[in-house]
Design an enzyme around this catalytic site. Structure first.
Site, PDB file in Angstrom:
ATOM      1  N   ASP A 117     -36.944 -26.238 -25.221  1.00 39.07           N
ATOM      2  CA  ASP A 117     -38.145 -26.404 -26.035  1.00 39.07           C
ATOM      3  C   ASP A 117     -37.702 -26.865 -27.415  1.00 39.07           C
ATOM      4  OD1 ASP A 117     -37.022 -24.147 -27.192  1.00 39.07           O
ATOM      5  OD2 ASP A 117     -38.551 -22.768 -26.455  1.00 39.07           O
ATOM      6  N   SER A 328     -38.644 -17.265 -14.259  1.00 38.44           N
ATOM      7  CA  SER A 328     -38.395 -18.567 -14.872  1.00 38.44           C
ATOM      8  C   SER A 328     -38.599 -18.477 -16.387  1.00 38.44           C
ATOM      9  CB  SER A 328     -39.330 -19.612 -14.270  1.00 38.44           C
ATOM     10  OG  SER A 328     -40.685 -19.279 -14.548  1.00 38.44           O
ATOM     11  N   TYR A 329     -38.360 -19.583 -17.071  1.00 37.78           N
ATOM     12  CA  TYR A 329     -38.483 -19.618 -18.529  1.00 37.78           C
ATOM     13  C   TYR A 329     -39.911 -19.263 -18.925  1.00 37.78           C
ATOM     14  CZ  TYR A 329     -37.848 -21.289 -23.307  1.00 37.78           C
ATOM     15  OH  TYR A 329     -37.760 -21.371 -24.673  1.00 37.78           O
ATOM     16  N   PRO A 330     -40.107 -18.254 -19.785  1.00 37.49           N
ATOM     17  CA  PRO A 330     -41.456 -17.742 -20.051  1.00 37.49           C
ATOM     18  C   PRO A 330     -42.237 -18.476 -21.128  1.00 37.49           C
ATOM     19  CG  PRO A 330     -39.849 -16.357 -21.148  1.00 37.49           C
ATOM     20  CD  PRO A 330     -39.067 -17.409 -20.408  1.00 37.49           C
TER      21      PRO A 330
END
Length: 753
Positions: A117, A328-330
């Protein structure tokens, strides 16, 4: 060839190294016991490489002003808009900087393994800058992954890309703006007020943030709407029809009216000719759709609403589960699973769980449905989902994992299906409707208990059938205003207004609580006296652009996206935002006297319960709740509040949430409305309507202003009067405002107040 790999956190570095090393992992000690380097061999582009995996602790650098600008009294706040900003390695992270330089000096390649991100890109850019200072020739690559799983990590290793410097620049732009704007207004507020109001404390910092204040503004705005709300009485006609041993309750087509006499005319018209004629019976299929795949914002809303866990805590738990390779990526804006995304292996991982394993097996056995597609896709991460089974979790970690897993299995399921029957009857020209629901297939509801869909049966009716109602009732109710904001409400407003990002919304909410600008109890937010004072002060100033509304920050966030897209430069965005805030600050500083006056009104009002200049509370309502309704008043900096009070505008008479909404059914006799069964005359009806049912004088009571015996009730309000008896008027509709405490009246032995 030596390759240096840098992860964002030690737990991620260890997990990635373990999965990529295939068992050949070695740990190399460093001077700092908190820094571990993992060494292993791996093929990269067909070449055997010596890999060193190390970690950061999040952001390596911070932005700040030079030392000469740190004396608040020596530098006017306006000067911070143009002061130099220095970005350098934090003092407490110098050992990590030394480790990076040491390992980079003899490495040919640097691979960044940070979160995919904006913040991850910026952290990676900081690490690359440090490594290049020791080895300018080092080649920098980026590994992108969303799940700490061998297959995905191996794929990231085999398809290395480049750092996205546009995203890194957007983070730097936001950091610079937050530093400058926050410093300017924080110093202005603190220096203006702290010396004038010793009750704030000698060291109290009155912080300002361009996200923090709009967030607080939402809380204050809702509080003021609750305070300003004035309830209205309404009347409606309810019909019940009993047939074949069951009862159907019908709602009036007009919903309700605010004219008592007109409602009475229509009601008596129905009473004179009460036979109900079935106008239509329609049965059609009804579906309750399975939920969409889970985004971060929806995850935070659901966590607050369903699990009763704050957004800040639920994100901390999710981050921990992600680092352990469990989910998974939150942090994702995506509610779409790509067509190529493999879902069956994730379902297979759940078949041994005793809670939902059988359901997962059923999905694999033919009940699987491709998840619905939402409208959001950030092209970076898939929706939040479980990666593997986790049978040893406890406490809130277990509850969060269970919600994520059940949500994932539910979105891979078919919709719940049933049949809805809608029956319309006419009585004396008035239309009434009843609905029944029979559930045929629960489907996703079997694994997702957080959604409710209750069966509701009604008798069988036939078009043209005429039948006498078992009950025909005129009831009254009172509209009720909005509730104070819950965390889910606040998150929704922030998302809609562009305040913060999916990854930072929870931080801004926590900030207004930490700063003691707002309190949260029983899931509801209420501003403190200080929070009310600051927002009210800026609202009363003559500013072209509000500092407590979301416009300025929303525009800033939109410009961050434009930097990422390459349509705007970091410099242009920063300068544009600074000019707007510079103008707002110039006008605010000219009106510092207004800031002092408004804060003084709140902080030095004597008895705050009576002198805080806020709109009057709701007037006394129905007898069933007792004492007049009062919204919790702002508290002076305390982290505790009175919480949500009982809504006394919701009584046995019914409830409505506004002029256009439907009140719930209530007790006929409690409000003096009429009730008719077969054989009751209309003259009996009119007499019954005006009868005072509280005329029994065996229990001495005072008379109210209507010259009727008052009703004795017990206060249920959560205050010092809880459990105390009182007298109030019993009339329906336009009753008088009579009120007297029972013990005081008994002591005086009078029939008045």
């Amino acid at each position: 060839m030596k390759v240096l790999c840098v992860a964002e956190k030690p737990s991620i570095a260890k997990s990635v190294a373990q999965l990529l090393s295939n068992g050949g992992l070695r740990t190399v000690a460093t001077r700092n016991k908190y820094i571990k380097n993992y060494c292993f061999d791996q093929l990269l582009n067909g070449q055997q490489c010596q890999i060193v995996m190390t970690a950061l602790l999040g952001h390596l650098m911070e932005s700040d002003f030079p030392a000469e600008y740190r004396n608040w009294k020596a530098v006017p706040p306006m000067g911070l808009f143009d002061a130099t900003v220095i970005k350098s390695v934090r003092e407490d992270l110098k050992t990590i900087e030394d480790n990076l330089k040491k390992e980079a000096r003899y490495a040919q390649m640097l691979i960044i393994w940070t979160d995919c991100d904006r913040e991850g890109e910026n952290i990676g850019a900081e690490a690359a800058e440090v490594c290049k200072s020791a080895n300018p020739r080092i080649q920098v690559k980026r590994a992108r992954f969303s799940v700490i799983q061998r297959r995905e990590l191996q794929q990231a290793w085999n398809s290395l890309g480049e750092l996205d410097m546009r995203q890194a620049a957007a983070v730097d732009a936001r950091a610079e703006l937050d530093l400058r704007i926050g410093a300017v207004f924080t110093r202005f507020q603190t220096l203006t007020l702290r010396g004038m109001f010793p009750e704030l404390g000698e060291n109290k910092i009155l912080s300002y943030g361009s996200c923090q204040f709009p967030t607080l503004g939402f809380v204050v705005d809702r509080y003021m709407k609750v305070q300003r709300f004035v309830p209205e009485d309404f009347w409606k006609i309810d019909v019940s029809i009993e047939k074949d041993g069951s009862t159907a309750k019908f709602d009036w087509g007009r919903t309700h009216l605010f004219d008592q006499h007109f409602t009475l005319v229509l009601y008596e018209k129905c009473m004179d000719n009460p036979t109900a004629t079935v106008a239509s019976v329609n049965t059609k299929p009804k579906s309750k759709w399975a939920p969409l795949p889970l985004t971060t914002v929806e995850f935070q809303k659901a966590g607050s609403r369903i699990l009763r866990i704050s957004s800040d805590r639920i994100m901390s738990i999710a981050e921990r589960l992600y680092q352990q390779g469990i989910i998974s990526y939150p942090r994702t804006e995506t509610d779409v699973f790509a067509d190529s995304f493999q879902l069956h292996p994730l379902i297979e991982a759940q078949v041994n769980d005793p809670r939902w394993g059988q359901y997962a097996q059923g999905l694999l056995g033919g009940r699987f449905r491709r998840p619905r597609k939402g409208k959001n896709d950030d092209q970076a991460h898939p929706p939040i989902h479980p990666v593997k089974a986790a049978l040893d979790l406890t406490g809130d970690d277990q509850r969060v994992y269970e919600f994520i897993t059940r949500r994932f299995l539910a979105c891979c399921s078919d919709a719940a299906k049933g049949n809805e029957t809608v029956v319309v009857v006419h009585i004396a020209g008035e239309q009434f409707t009843a609905k029944g629901l029979s559930i045929l297939e629960r489907n996703y509801l079997e694994v997702y208990p957080y959604d409710k869909w209750a069966e509701h049966s009604i008798p069988n009716f036939y078009q043209g059938e005429q039948i006498m109602p078992s009950e025909l009732t005129m009831t009254s109710g009172r509209t009720s205003g909005p509730d104070l904001l819950t965390e889910a409400d606040l998150i929704g407003l922030m998302e809609k207004s562009g305040i913060g990002t999916d990854a930072t919304i929870h931080e801004h909410i926590k900030k207004i609580l930490d700063r003691e600008y707002a309190n949260k109890e029983n899931q509801f937010f209420c501003p403190t006296v200080l929070g009310m004072a600051l927002i009210s002060a800026y609202d009363e100033m003559d500013l072209e652009l509000s500092l407590s509304k979301p416009y300025l920050r929303s525009l800033m966030e939109a410009n961050m996206k434009r930097i990422c897209e390459g349509t705007r430069s970091r410099y242009d965005v920063v300068q544009e935002s600074l000019e707007m805030y510079r103008g707002a600050f110039a006008r605010a500083s000219q009106q510092s006297r207004r800031l002092k006056e408004v804060v003084g009104r709140y902080l030095r009002g004597g008895d705050r319960n009576h002198t805080i200049p806020i709109p009057p509370t709701r007037p006394p309502s129905s007898p069933s709740d007792g004492a007049p309704y009062t919204v919790p008043r702002p508290t002076a900096g305390s982290r505790r509040t009175a919480g949500r009070q009982p809504d006394s505008s919701t009584t046995s008479q019914g409830r409505s949430r506004g002029r256009g909404s439907r009140g719930s059914r209530g007790s006929t006799r409690a409000r003096g409305a009429t009730r008719r069964q077969a054989g009751t005359s209309s003259s009996d009806t009119r007499a019954d309507y005006t009868r005072n049912r509280s005329s029994d004088t065996s229990d001495p009571k005072p008379k109210c202003d209507c010259n009727l015996y008052a009703a004795r009730r017990t206060s249920r309000k959560n205050n010092e009067n809880q459990g105390r008896d009182f007298f109030t008027c019993t009339k329906a509709g336009a009753k008088c405002r009579f009120f007297a405490w029972a013990d005081e009246w008994s002591a005086n032995n009078t029939n008045g107040r």
